[in-house]
Each structure stands twice: as C-alpha cells, then as structure tokens.
Design a protein around this motif. Structure first.
Motif, PDB file in Angstrom:
ATOM      1  N   GLY A 336       0.769  -1.229   0.000  1.00  0.00           N
ATOM      2  CA  GLY A 336       0.000   0.000   0.000  1.00  0.00           C
ATOM      3  C   GLY A 336       0.801   1.281   0.000  1.00  0.00           C
ATOM      4  O   GLY A 336       0.223   2.373  -0.006  1.00  0.00           O
ATOM      5  N   ARG A 337       2.124   1.197  -0.021  1.00  0.00           N
ATOM      6  CA  ARG A 337       2.969   2.385  -0.010  1.00  0.00           C
ATOM      7  C   ARG A 337       3.831   2.455  -1.270  1.00  0.00           C
ATOM      8  O   ARG A 337       4.216   1.416  -1.817  1.00  0.00           O
ATOM      9  CB  ARG A 337       3.893   2.394   1.212  1.00  0.00           C
ATOM     10  N   ILE A 338       4.148   3.654  -1.687  1.00  0.00           N
ATOM     11  CA  ILE A 338       5.154   3.843  -2.723  1.00  0.00           C
ATOM     12  C   ILE A 338       6.514   3.756  -2.043  1.00  0.00           C
ATOM     13  O   ILE A 338       6.878   4.598  -1.227  1.00  0.00           O
ATOM     14  CB  ILE A 338       4.982   5.193  -3.443  1.00  0.00           C
ATOM     15  N   THR A 339       7.267   2.718  -2.365  1.00  0.00           N
ATOM     16  CA  THR A 339       8.549   2.471  -1.694  1.00  0.00           C
ATOM     17  C   THR A 339       9.740   3.001  -2.473  1.00  0.00           C
ATOM     18  O   THR A 339      10.855   2.992  -1.963  1.00  0.00           O
ATOM     19  CB  THR A 339       8.743   0.958  -1.464  1.00  0.00           C
ATOM     20  N   GLY A 340       9.526   3.453  -3.685  1.00  0.00           N
ATOM     21  CA  GLY A 340      10.616   4.034  -4.462  1.00  0.00           C
ATOM     22  C   GLY A 340      10.121   4.544  -5.796  1.00  0.00           C
ATOM     23  O   GLY A 340       9.143   4.022  -6.341  1.00  0.00           O
TER      24      GLY A 340
END
Length: 369
Positions: A336-340
């Motif tokens: 659920g997160r933008i990690t890069g």
C-alpha cells in the motif's frame, strides 16, 4: 465462502485452474492461464503442469507469452489467421522465430523511442492519498509527456490508488492537482472534466459492453460529443471509422458483438473508447493482458504516440519487459505504499524487485526521489 465476484482477478483465475485440475482428465487444455497471474502463481501452475505430465496427462497450453512456451512446452504449434503455420520441437524454435511466425513479419522495434521529459513540467500531482486498508500516503508527480510506470506484486495497492485518483474509490485522505491547480474528483465524470481517463485491466468485466457492437462501445464515455437528447448517428459512425483506422481495429463486421472479437481487437477498441474523451492524463492498467505479440507492439507504439502529443501516461503492468521498455520512471509499491520512484540507472529489474518485496529498507519516499 467468499463469492467469486468479490475475489481479485488473479484469485478468480487460480480458482478456475484448480477447477480444471480437479477433473482428473487425460487431456487438459489451458487457454491463456497466466494472463492475470503473478510470477509466484505462475510457478505454482507450472509445478502442477509438470506433475500432470509425469502422470501421463496430455496438455494443450495456449499462450502469447513466449517465455512460458519455451519453459513449459515440448512442441510448439503456431497459428495465424486461423491457419496452421508450423509445428516444431520447442528446442528448435527461438522466441524471435515464434514472434515472426505469429505475425507474419519481423517485429523490428518492439518499443517506441523515448525522448527526455522535462522534470519541472508537471501535469498532475498526487499528495498523501490513502484508501482504507489498501493505500497509505501515496504521493507522486506525473510529468507532461512521460510514461510513469507503477510496479508491484499483486495486492500492493496500485489499482486501488488509481481508482481512488479517478473517483472510483473513496479516499480517506489526500489531494490531487492538475496543472498546479487543486481539483475535486469523486466520480468518473469529475475525472473526465479534469482531463483524466482510465483504461481498466478488466476489459470484459468493466471495460466493454460485450453484447453490443463497436459504435456504442466507442462513444459511451463521450456521448455529449454526439448530441444531447438525440444522438447524431452519422457523427458516431464517422468517429468509429476514424477509430478503426487510427487504432487498426480489425473486425470483419463492425456490427458484430464485441464479445466475439479477439482480445487484441477488444483492447484496441477499449483504448479508442478512452481516447474519444480527449484526455490529457491517461491511466492504463495492464494494457496488453492476453493479446498477441504483434498487437502488443502496436499498443506500445500507440502509447508512445500519446506522449509525443504531450499527453501523460500512468502505466500499471505485471510484465517486466513492458515496464522497462515503456516507462521513463518507475514508481514501485509494496503493502500500500510507494517504496521508491526509480529513474536513470536505477530503473532495472533488480531494483524494482527490491522495492516491490520491501527489502530496500524504505517505508516511503519523497516524490522527488
């Protein structure tokens, strides 16, 4: 006890495969079984196929994915336009040979050339968008004329994020700007007014009216262009003729039901339908799922033409060559997160997988990374 309609598309496919495997058949026919599966799910399927082959089951495996044919098949048969072209031991046919036999010509350039994109020319900004239980504080900038890829494993939240942006899901928080101005988007109609269009990954379930012909499918999103109370049928027919030529939609009878078209022609019609609204930002989810390699190349060049015209594209894809071949930058999501957000030399398969599996050591990134 979950209803099938409430499952993710990939889970539905796994249920369908399990159903077929449970038949204890002597002959098993699998038609595009991995079109919506992740790499891990493909590995599970291939293990089952190898087990069945060892038990003497004969398997017909239909696929446009040439890597899979090389990995799983003993012999390969190529069909083109309803005709048998050849049958050969798979060890005697390279992937390039298969592609040439499938389309009847050499595919000289699979992906379009890409030109540098100005970093400061932002078409859309997304800030801290969250969807309860699926997306957390997603932020990114989409540059004018670029293809921004979104990578991640199934369940990472990519589709949920895009559906939240265009008003198909309720955002628990977050802001969206178009050309530097805040916009309020709570429906597809709002998104259209803001110049944003979405091409769904489920063309049969929610993209096209399969029991109708091409004309209503093409014009449905842009009906206001063709009249208010009474539709201008001549204008619709003219738009259809233009779309057939522009997107190379090959249908023997335009009045035939769209459900009878090939997957490639359905996908090109869906793209034409979305572009009929003349959007500036186009979100494309799995653009080449279940279509042949020749049509894939066509769609890649259609996407390249969009960016040459100054339009901005967000690309969601599970195919690594597609992601790397089309995208200027690649945003990776996990849990659920933008990690890069990868660009330059970091835009490679190794870095994508590090971020997609959460081993990059990052829990979130600046939108300017």
């Amino acid at each position: 006890r979950t209803r099938i309609k409430d499952l993710a598309v990939s889970d539905r496919q796994m249920v369908e495969i399990a159903k077929a495997l449970s038949k204890n058949a002597d002959i098993l026919i699998l038609d595009e079984p991995t079109a919506v599966l992740t790499g891990r799910e493909v590995d599970i399927l291939f293990d089952q196929i190898r087990r069945l082959r060892e038990q003497g089951v004969a398997i017909l495996y239909i696929s446009h994915k040439l890597d899979e044919i090389k990995a799983i098949a003993d012999r390969v048969t190529v069909l083109r336009d309803g005709r048998l072209i050849t049958t050969e031991p798979v060890t005697d046919v390279e992937k390039d040979d298969m592609a040439r036999l499938m389309v009847g010509r050499d595919i000289k350039q699979m992906f379009p050339d890409r030109a540098p994109v100005e970093a400061h020319d932002v078409a859309m900004s997304v800030r801290n968008v969250s969807v309860e239980g699926q997306v957390r504080d997603a932020s990114f900038d989409l540059r004018r004329g670029e293809v921004l890829g979104f990578a991640g494993i199934v369940g990472a939240g990519r589709t949920a994020l895009m559906e939240a942006i265009i008003g198909l899901r309720d955002r628990s928080s977050g802001e969206i700007e178009r050309n530097g101005e805040p916009v309020s988007i709570h429906s597809l109609q709002d998104a259209k007014k803001c110049g944003i269009a979405y091409l769904t990954k489920d063309r049969k379930g929610s993209g096209l009216l399969l029991n109708m012909d091409m004309r209503p499918n093409l014009t449905l999103l842009a009906l206001e262009k063709f009249g208010t109370v009474i539709l201008n049928r001549k204008a619709e027919e003219a738009a259809l003729a233009n779309a057939i030529e522009a997107f190379d939609i090959r249908a023997a009878d335009p009045k035939a039901k769209v459900g009878d078209f090939s997957g490639g022609n359905q996908q090109k019609l869906l793209l034409a339908k979305v572009m009929e609204t003349d959007p500036e930002v186009v979100i494309i989810d799995e653009p080449t799922r279940g279509i042949d390699i020749g049509t894939k190349s066509q769609i890649y060049h259609f996407i390249g033409d969009l960016t040459k015209r100054g339009k901005s594209v967000i690309l969601l894809s599970s195919e690594m060559p597609e992601m790397l071949g089309l995208s200027d930058r690649i945003a990776v999501m996990a849990a659920g997160r933008i990690t890069g957000i990868l660009e330059g030399n970091d835009r490679n398969e190794h870095e994508i997988m590090r971020h997609a599996t959460g081993i990059s050591g990052k829990q979130g990134v600046s939108v300017h990374e």
